[in-house]
Design a protein around this motif. Sequence first.
Motif, mmCIF file in Angstrom:
data_model
loop_
_atom_site.group_PDB
_atom_site.id
_atom_site.type_symbol
_atom_site.label_atom_id
_atom_site.label_comp_id
_atom_site.label_asym_id
_atom_site.label_seq_id
_atom_site.Cartn_x
_atom_site.Cartn_y
_atom_site.Cartn_z
ATOM 1 N N ARG A 130 0.830 -1.197 0.000
ATOM 2 C CA ARG A 130 0.000 0.000 0.000
ATOM 3 C C ARG A 130 0.870 1.255 0.000
ATOM 4 O O ARG A 130 1.957 1.268 0.584
ATOM 5 N N GLU A 132 0.413 5.926 -0.591
ATOM 6 C CA GLU A 132 -0.344 7.104 -0.972
ATOM 7 C C GLU A 132 0.518 7.938 -1.915
ATOM 8 O O GLU A 132 1.586 8.422 -1.519
ATOM 9 N N THR A 151 -6.333 -1.924 -5.890
ATOM 10 C CA THR A 151 -7.542 -1.320 -5.346
ATOM 11 C C THR A 151 -7.246 0.145 -5.090
ATOM 12 O O THR A 151 -6.307 0.474 -4.349
ATOM 13 N N ALA A 153 -8.459 3.548 -3.510
ATOM 14 C CA ALA A 153 -9.368 4.185 -2.556
ATOM 15 C C ALA A 153 -9.319 5.683 -2.810
ATOM 16 O O ALA A 153 -8.315 6.344 -2.524
ATOM 17 N N ASP A 155 -10.629 9.486 -2.208
ATOM 18 C CA ASP A 155 -11.254 10.313 -1.166
ATOM 19 C C ASP A 155 -10.906 11.779 -1.425
ATOM 20 O O ASP A 155 -10.092 12.375 -0.707
ATOM 21 N N ASP A 180 -15.789 8.193 -5.914
ATOM 22 C CA ASP A 180 -15.496 8.324 -4.487
ATOM 23 C C ASP A 180 -15.712 6.954 -3.848
ATOM 24 O O ASP A 180 -16.797 6.385 -3.935
ATOM 25 N N GLY A 181 -14.662 6.391 -3.249
ATOM 26 C CA GLY A 181 -14.766 5.061 -2.645
ATOM 27 C C GLY A 181 -13.640 4.166 -3.126
ATOM 28 O O GLY A 181 -12.623 4.635 -3.652
ATOM 29 N N ALA A 182 -13.809 2.855 -2.949
ATOM 30 C CA ALA A 182 -12.779 1.869 -3.309
ATOM 31 C C ALA A 182 -13.172 1.167 -4.602
ATOM 32 O O ALA A 182 -14.325 0.734 -4.768
ATOM 33 N N TYR A 183 -12.209 1.026 -5.514
ATOM 34 C CA TYR A 183 -12.448 0.418 -6.809
ATOM 35 C C TYR A 183 -11.319 -0.568 -7.123
ATOM 36 O O TYR A 183 -10.137 -0.244 -6.963
ATOM 37 N N ASP A 184 -11.703 -1.757 -7.602
ATOM 38 C CA ASP A 184 -10.716 -2.763 -8.013
ATOM 39 C C ASP A 184 -10.415 -2.600 -9.502
ATOM 40 O O ASP A 184 -11.346 -2.445 -10.314
ATOM 41 N N VAL A 208 -5.773 9.861 -2.555
ATOM 42 C CA VAL A 208 -5.783 8.535 -3.174
ATOM 43 C C VAL A 208 -4.866 7.606 -2.371
ATOM 44 O O VAL A 208 -3.754 7.991 -1.999
ATOM 45 N N GLU A 209 -5.356 6.406 -2.104
ATOM 46 C CA GLU A 209 -4.517 5.340 -1.554
ATOM 47 C C GLU A 209 -4.603 4.156 -2.503
ATOM 48 O O GLU A 209 -5.703 3.802 -2.958
#
Length: 228
Positions: A130, A132, A151, A153, A155, A180-184, A208-209
């Motif tokens: 992970r 940022e 993935t 994330a 925000d 907005d949110g988590a996307y694979d 973004v993460e």
Amino acid sequence: MSRARAGGARSTRGQANLPALAVALLLVGGSVGVAVGLAGSAFASANTDPEDARLAASIADRLVAADGPFSVRANVLSKAATQNASADWLPADADARVTLDGRTVVSRGDPVGGATMRRIVLVAEPTTRRFEPTMEGPDVATLPRRATSATLALDPPAGVTITTVRADDRVVLHDPNGLDGAYDVALARYDTVRFQFDASSDLPAGSVEIAYRVETTTKAVLAVTVDA
């Protein structure tokens, strides 16, 4: 020419031929060694039960196939799958053992003899990392090769809308109303991936993460022994 000179010439030629003779003897010796080794292998094969050998080869071929019980893809085995293996798929009417670099993966009975077939395989282990991105520069996030998926994330801060995410100029996410949110996101295994984000304003760090999966592989010897 005098006899002394003739004798000296013959002596010189004889000494010059000695290295060639030594090389020839080494080559002959090596050929004999290879022949003996091949003969020994042939003798061992001749003393192996053909039914055991056929069944061991069949199991080995199934294990390295793309749809094998431990396979990630052809000739690549999942480390997790080999550590949690079941013997249900082994033949019920034969003693059999499957090992990976000498470690028993699964077995049925006790094959003390029989035939052994070996295959060179890769053992894959996925890990997740992970980070940022700083959101600076034209390519705001770069992933290394071997990243199989990610993935994202997202925000964005209040008042900022992310509408599109590109991976190497290919649109992988798009929503005119805002992401907005988590996307694979699926990635090409052998490419270095560069993400770009289209937003209504500059995105600060922390917007973004990215969590991405990479696969590390090690070479191993898969061995199947069958004693029917």
